[in-house]
Design an enzyme around this catalytic site. Sequence first.
Site, PDB file in Angstrom:
ATOM      1  N   GLU A 223      -1.169  -0.937  -3.671  1.00  0.00           N
ATOM      2  CA  GLU A 223      -1.286  -0.785  -2.220  1.00  0.00           C
ATOM      3  C   GLU A 223      -2.758  -0.731  -1.818  1.00  0.00           C
ATOM      4  O   GLU A 223      -3.589  -0.194  -2.551  1.00  0.00           O
ATOM      5  CB  GLU A 223      -0.578   0.507  -1.782  1.00  0.00           C
ATOM      6  CG  GLU A 223       0.866   0.559  -2.277  1.00  0.00           C
ATOM      7  CD  GLU A 223       1.547   1.912  -2.074  1.00  0.00           C
ATOM      8  OE1 GLU A 223       1.125   2.670  -1.188  1.00  0.00           O
ATOM      9  OE2 GLU A 223       2.501   2.196  -2.823  1.00  0.00           O
ATOM     10  N   GLU A 334       2.720   3.155   7.971  1.00  0.00           N
ATOM     11  CA  GLU A 334       3.513   4.267   7.443  1.00  0.00           C
ATOM     12  C   GLU A 334       2.934   5.563   7.992  1.00  0.00           C
ATOM     13  O   GLU A 334       1.712   5.707   8.093  1.00  0.00           O
ATOM     14  CB  GLU A 334       3.446   4.267   5.910  1.00  0.00           C
ATOM     15  CG  GLU A 334       4.166   5.437   5.254  1.00  0.00           C
ATOM     16  CD  GLU A 334       4.015   5.449   3.722  1.00  0.00           C
ATOM     17  OE1 GLU A 334       4.569   6.360   3.093  1.00  0.00           O
ATOM     18  OE2 GLU A 334       3.333   4.562   3.173  1.00  0.00           O
TER      19      GLU A 334
END
Length: 419
Positions: A223, A334
Site C-alpha cells: 500500500e 479509508e
Amino acid sequence: MAAAHFSRLGWSGIAATLVFLGLVSQSCAGRLPGSRQKLEVQKHLNRLNKPAVKTIQSPDGDTIDCVHISHQPAFDHPFLKDHMIQTRPSFSPEGLFAEEKVSTESNQGTNPITQLWHVNGKCPEDTIPIRRTKTDDVLRASSVKRYGKKKHRAIPKPRSPDPDLVNESGHQHAIAYVEGDKYYGAKATINVWEPKIQQPNEFSLSQIWILGGSFGQDLNSIEAGWQVSPDLYGDNNTRLFTYWTSDAYQATGCYNLLCSGFIQINSEVAMGASISPVSGFRNSQYDISILVWKDPKEGNWWMQFGNGYVLGYWPSFLFSYLADSASMIEWGGEVVNSEPDGQHTSTQMGSGRFPEEGFGKSSYFRNIQVVDSSNNLKAPKGIGTFTEQSNCYDVQTGSNEDWGHYFYFGGPGRNPNCP
C-alpha cells in the site's frame, strides 16, 4: 539521593515531574510505563533509530536522520543480512530502466516534490532520510509490539456477502477496484488534502492497494499514498506513507520503515514525512503520482513517487501470493470510524466533500492504470466501486482524454443522512 526521592514519589509523582520538566506529554504521562515497559520502549527505539551521518530538524517538529543506506532498518531482517542492494530496477513499465531515471530530479519539468524538512537541508549521497521515532510515538500505540501496524481487517472487501464483516474493525472505504486478472503493478495521481480527524485514534488516508491471496489470514498487501494519523505521528499533518503485510495485518509488515522489509535507495524523500503544500477548497489543487510495480527480472516490488523519485523496493521473499502477481488492485480512501458518542465519526475522507462537488472541492484519483504481464501500463478494465455507507463517504468514476480513468471520492462522515 535523587533516586530515593523519585522512589518516594511513586509513578504518579514521577509522571507529574516529567510533564513539568517537559520530558513527556500529558497524554503519555497518564499511562507512564513501569520500568520493564520503559526498557521495552527504549530497546524498540534503539532498534528503529539508526546512527545518523547528519540530522535535520523539520519545521513541523520532526527530526530527520540521514542514515547510511546499508544501516537502514531493512537489514535487521535475517534474510537480508548479505543482501546486495539493487540500486535501480532492471525494468520499469515505461521500458528499459535508464540509469538517469533514478536521479532525484524529475525529467518532466513539473514542480519538485517538497517535504517540509527540505527547507532545512538535504541528506548526503549514500544515505536515506528516516523520520526519527520518539518515545511518545511508541507510547501512543496499544502496545510496543503493535506500534507502526494497522489493525486487523483493515481491507475493503467488495461484494462481501456479510456487510458486518467488512466494518468489523470500524474501517470505512470509498474505492474503485479491478479484479479477475493477474496484475503486476498500479499507478495513480492522487489529489492531496488535509482532512479533519475527530478522534486521535482515527485516521484518514488515500492510497493504492496491491493485493494477493484471499481475504482470510493469508492476505498479501502493498500500500502507498498519503494519510493523516494523529495516533501514528502525533499531529494532523498530511504525510506520505507505505504499508505492507503478508498475513492480513497480523504479525508481518508495518508502515514506512518501522520494521524490516522495504529497502529504500532514495536520499530525497522520507517515508512518513509531511507533504507540502496541500489542496485548498476552491483554491490551488496539488497531487502526487505513485507507481508500484514488479520488476520482471528480479521479482521485487518497486515504488516510484512523482516522475523521477524511485524510492526503493519490497523484496519478493516477503510475500507468498505477491511473489507471483496481484489478483486485485484498489484505489481510494479509508477512514477509521470509532463511533464516538455512539454516532458516526465526523472524520473526513479526501477533502471532506462528496464526489458530485467535482474539481477544486472534492478529492480525486486520476490517470489510474495497471501494469500487465508484459510490464506495460494499461487502462484498467471493468472498474468496480465500493463503499460501506454512501451517505457518509461515496465514490463516482469517469473517464476523459486528459485524466484517463478517474474518480472523485470522499465525504464528511457524520451528517443528517449519516447519523
